[in-house]
Design a protein around this motif. Structure first.
Motif, PDB file in Angstrom:
ATOM      1  N   PHE A  67     -76.890 -70.082 -82.498  1.00  0.00           N
ATOM      2  CA  PHE A  67     -75.611 -69.564 -82.991  1.00  0.00           C
ATOM      3  C   PHE A  67     -75.846 -68.727 -84.238  1.00  0.00           C
ATOM      4  CE2 PHE A  67     -72.598 -73.144 -81.318  1.00  0.00           C
ATOM      5  CZ  PHE A  67     -73.151 -73.002 -80.060  1.00  0.00           C
ATOM      6  N   THR A  68     -75.014 -67.713 -84.427  1.00  0.00           N
ATOM      7  CA  THR A  68     -75.080 -66.866 -85.611  1.00  0.00           C
ATOM      8  C   THR A  68     -73.675 -66.624 -86.141  1.00  0.00           C
ATOM      9  OG1 THR A  68     -77.054 -65.739 -84.763  1.00  0.00           O
ATOM     10  CG2 THR A  68     -75.858 -64.677 -86.564  1.00  0.00           C
ATOM     11  N   ILE A  69     -73.480 -66.918 -87.405  1.00  0.00           N
ATOM     12  CA  ILE A  69     -72.204 -66.647 -88.061  1.00  0.00           C
ATOM     13  C   ILE A  69     -72.309 -65.320 -88.801  1.00  0.00           C
ATOM     14  CG2 ILE A  69     -72.840 -67.948 -90.142  1.00  0.00           C
ATOM     15  CD1 ILE A  69     -69.884 -68.767 -90.402  1.00  0.00           C
ATOM     16  N   SER A  70     -71.231 -64.551 -88.766  1.00  0.00           N
ATOM     17  CA  SER A  70     -71.195 -63.297 -89.495  1.00  0.00           C
ATOM     18  C   SER A  70     -69.765 -63.047 -89.979  1.00  0.00           C
ATOM     19  CB  SER A  70     -71.678 -62.133 -88.626  1.00  0.00           C
ATOM     20  OG  SER A  70     -70.872 -62.007 -87.464  1.00  0.00           O
ATOM     21  N   ARG A  71     -69.633 -62.080 -90.879  1.00  0.00           N
ATOM     22  CA  ARG A  71     -68.322 -61.803 -91.451  1.00  0.00           C
ATOM     23  C   ARG A  71     -68.154 -60.325 -91.698  1.00  0.00           C
ATOM     24  NH1 ARG A  71     -67.979 -65.023 -96.922  1.00  0.00           N
ATOM     25  NH2 ARG A  71     -66.198 -63.655 -97.322  1.00  0.00           N
ATOM     26  N   ASP A  72     -66.911 -59.903 -91.700  1.00  0.00           N
ATOM     27  CA  ASP A  72     -66.541 -58.529 -92.025  1.00  0.00           C
ATOM     28  C   ASP A  72     -65.478 -58.630 -93.111  1.00  0.00           C
ATOM     29  OD1 ASP A  72     -65.473 -55.973 -92.201  1.00  0.00           O
ATOM     30  OD2 ASP A  72     -65.609 -55.595 -90.059  1.00  0.00           O
ATOM     31  N   ASN A  73     -65.886 -58.451 -94.357  1.00  0.00           N
ATOM     32  CA  ASN A  73     -64.955 -58.649 -95.466  1.00  0.00           C
ATOM     33  C   ASN A  73     -63.806 -57.654 -95.431  1.00  0.00           C
ATOM     34  OD1 ASN A  73     -66.363 -60.819 -96.511  1.00  0.00           O
ATOM     35  ND2 ASN A  73     -67.601 -59.540 -97.863  1.00  0.00           N
ATOM     36  N   ALA A  74     -64.082 -56.453 -94.974  1.00  0.00           N
ATOM     37  CA  ALA A  74     -63.045 -55.430 -94.949  1.00  0.00           C
ATOM     38  C   ALA A  74     -61.882 -55.828 -94.045  1.00  0.00           C
ATOM     39  CB  ALA A  74     -63.635 -54.100 -94.499  1.00  0.00           C
ATOM     40  N   LYS A  75     -62.191 -56.630 -93.041  1.00  0.00           N
ATOM     41  CA  LYS A  75     -61.174 -57.059 -92.080  1.00  0.00           C
ATOM     42  C   LYS A  75     -60.760 -58.509 -92.285  1.00  0.00           C
ATOM     43  CE  LYS A  75     -62.909 -53.918 -88.493  1.00  0.00           C
ATOM     44  NZ  LYS A  75     -63.460 -53.825 -87.121  1.00  0.00           N
ATOM     45  N   ASN A  76     -61.345 -59.174 -93.285  1.00  0.00           N
ATOM     46  CA  ASN A  76     -61.120 -60.623 -93.449  1.00  0.00           C
ATOM     47  C   ASN A  76     -61.390 -61.348 -92.133  1.00  0.00           C
ATOM     48  OD1 ASN A  76     -60.626 -60.882 -96.143  1.00  0.00           O
ATOM     49  ND2 ASN A  76     -58.426 -61.146 -95.965  1.00  0.00           N
ATOM     50  N   ALA A  77     -62.444 -60.927 -91.483  1.00  0.00           N
ATOM     51  CA  ALA A  77     -62.765 -61.474 -90.159  1.00  0.00           C
ATOM     52  C   ALA A  77     -64.114 -62.167 -90.178  1.00  0.00           C
ATOM     53  CB  ALA A  77     -62.772 -60.357 -89.122  1.00  0.00           C
ATOM     54  N   MET A  78     -64.282 -63.056 -89.243  1.00  0.00           N
ATOM     55  CA  MET A  78     -65.531 -63.777 -89.089  1.00  0.00           C
ATOM     56  C   MET A  78     -65.818 -63.961 -87.611  1.00  0.00           C
ATOM     57  SD  MET A  78     -64.023 -67.439 -90.346  1.00  0.00           S
ATOM     58  CE  MET A  78     -65.432 -68.453 -89.973  1.00  0.00           C
ATOM     59  N   TYR A  79     -67.092 -64.121 -87.292  1.00  0.00           N
ATOM     60  CA  TYR A  79     -67.525 -64.223 -85.914  1.00  0.00           C
ATOM     61  C   TYR A  79     -68.513 -65.383 -85.766  1.00  0.00           C
ATOM     62  CZ  TYR A  79     -65.917 -59.386 -86.196  1.00  0.00           C
ATOM     63  OH  TYR A  79     -65.166 -58.249 -86.427  1.00  0.00           O
ATOM     64  N   LEU A  80     -68.583 -65.891 -84.559  1.00  0.00           N
ATOM     65  CA  LEU A  80     -69.625 -66.853 -84.220  1.00  0.00           C
ATOM     66  C   LEU A  80     -70.216 -66.441 -82.881  1.00  0.00           C
ATOM     67  CD1 LEU A  80     -71.053 -69.478 -85.135  1.00  0.00           C
ATOM     68  CD2 LEU A  80     -69.492 -70.708 -83.600  1.00  0.00           C
ATOM     69  N   GLN A  81     -71.422 -65.922 -82.929  1.00  0.00           N
ATOM     70  CA  GLN A  81     -72.129 -65.557 -81.708  1.00  0.00           C
ATOM     71  C   GLN A  81     -72.866 -66.791 -81.206  1.00  0.00           C
ATOM     72  OE1 GLN A  81     -72.207 -62.570 -79.959  1.00  0.00           O
ATOM     73  NE2 GLN A  81     -73.316 -63.767 -78.427  1.00  0.00           N
ATOM     74  N   MET A  82     -72.544 -67.194 -80.003  1.00  0.00           N
ATOM     75  CA  MET A  82     -73.135 -68.406 -79.442  1.00  0.00           C
ATOM     76  C   MET A  82     -73.949 -68.036 -78.215  1.00  0.00           C
ATOM     77  SD  MET A  82     -69.907 -71.037 -79.822  1.00  0.00           S
ATOM     78  CE  MET A  82     -68.935 -70.211 -78.583  1.00  0.00           C
TER      79      MET A  82
END
Length: 115
Positions: A67-82
């Motif tokens: 799994f990999t967590i990532s974020r996009d601060n400009a969008k206040n978004a976060m992701y979890l690649q599983m």
């Protein structure tokens, strides 16, 4: 009012991949801390992955390397690649963001991994 909206869950076969998405609305501040938790039936909610504002990451031992967590601060978004999903990854996944000192949670998204 800050709200977190999640998407990306679903049914996948073992060995497959999913990408979860969580975005915050209603805030002008970026999250200091972002995390993904999961809760399987009969189990307590557990931390899966987390990322600080400096992008330092933490992973549960059971998902390291998959799994990999990532974020996009400009969008206040976060992701979890599983990736390389296993049946034991089946759970409801929740996102959490700490914004301006307050903790907010998403509504949860179901992930089911079939064997």
């Amino acid at each position: 009012q800050v709200q977190l909206v999640e998407s990306g869950g679903g049914l996948v076969q073992a060995g497959g991949s999913l990408r979860l998405f969580c975005a915050a609305s209603g805030s002008i501040f970026s999250a200091n801390y972002m995390a993904w938790y999961r809760q399987a039936p009969g189990n307590q909610r557990e931390l899966v992955a987390a990322m600080s504002s400096s992008r330092a990451t933490t992973y549960a031992d059971s998902v390291k390397g998959r799994f990999t967590i990532s974020r996009d601060n400009a969008k206040n978004a976060m992701y979890l690649q599983m990736n390389s999903l296993k049946p034991e990854d089946t759970a409801v996944y929740y996102c959490q963001q700490v914004i301006n000192g307050r903790s907010y949670w998403g509504q949860g998204t179901h992930v089911t991994v079939s064997s």
